[in-house]
Design a protein around this motif. Sequence first.
Motif, PDB file in Angstrom:
ATOM      1  N   GLU A  50       0.831  -1.203   0.000  1.00 12.45           N
ATOM      2  CA  GLU A  50       0.000   0.000   0.000  1.00 12.45           C
ATOM      3  C   GLU A  50       0.869   1.257   0.000  1.00 12.45           C
ATOM      4  N   SER A  51       1.949   1.242   0.763  1.00 16.03           N
ATOM      5  CA  SER A  51       2.870   2.378   0.805  1.00 16.03           C
ATOM      6  C   SER A  51       3.510   2.621  -0.563  1.00 16.03           C
ATOM      7  N   ILE A  52       3.920   1.549  -1.232  1.00 15.92           N
ATOM      8  CA  ILE A  52       4.513   1.686  -2.569  1.00 15.92           C
ATOM      9  C   ILE A  52       3.475   2.233  -3.550  1.00 15.92           C
ATOM     10  N   ILE A  53       2.265   1.696  -3.509  1.00 17.00           N
ATOM     11  CA  ILE A  53       1.212   2.160  -4.413  1.00 17.00           C
ATOM     12  C   ILE A  53       0.906   3.632  -4.164  1.00 17.00           C
ATOM     13  N   ASN A  54       0.821   4.038  -2.898  1.00 12.62           N
ATOM     14  CA  ASN A  54       0.559   5.446  -2.583  1.00 12.62           C
ATOM     15  C   ASN A  54       1.678   6.338  -3.103  1.00 12.62           C
ATOM     16  N   PHE A  55       2.910   5.881  -2.957  1.00 14.11           N
ATOM     17  CA  PHE A  55       4.044   6.652  -3.476  1.00 14.11           C
ATOM     18  C   PHE A  55       3.954   6.776  -4.995  1.00 14.11           C
TER      19      PHE A  55
END
Length: 144
Positions: free
Chosen positions: A14-19
Motif C-alpha cells: 500500500e505504501s509503494i502504491i501510494n508513493f
Amino acid sequence: MILDKKLFDSSECESIINFVNSKEMVVDIGSIFTRKILTLTKENSPKWIWDKLKSFTDDLDLNIETLNDRIFIVKFNTGDFIEKHTDVWDSDLSRNRIYTLVSQLSNDSDYIGGDTFVYSGTDKVKLNKEIGSCIVFNSSMVHE
C-alpha cells in the motif's frame, strides 16, 4: 530457476502504491506492450524499498553483488498488455542483467486478468497473485 516467495506485506504494498500514485507515470507503448511505467532510482524513491530488496535478494543466496540502479513499477489498465519476451536486450540497461523480480503489489480482487507467466521448457509457471508475493527468475527466461 524460478523462485516464488513473499517479498512485501500488505502495508508495504500500500505504501509503494501510494508513493507511485503521487507521481506521474509515463505511458509506454511498444511493439510487445502497452502500459504505464514509473522508474524508481535510489535518488527519487524511499530508501526502505531498496533496503528491503537488497535484504531479500541477499537471503536468496544467489550471489547477487549489486542491484540494478532502477526499479520499474508497471501498471496495466484495461486493454493494456505485454507479450512474451525476455529481459535481456542489447542495451546498457539490460546488458548485465541476470535475474528478474516481479512483485504483486495490488489485491487480486481489484482487477480481472493480469496474470504473469514464466516459461521454463514445457513448464508454465504463474505468479502467485497474493499481495506482496514475487517471482524471481533468470532474465533470459521467456515471460509475459
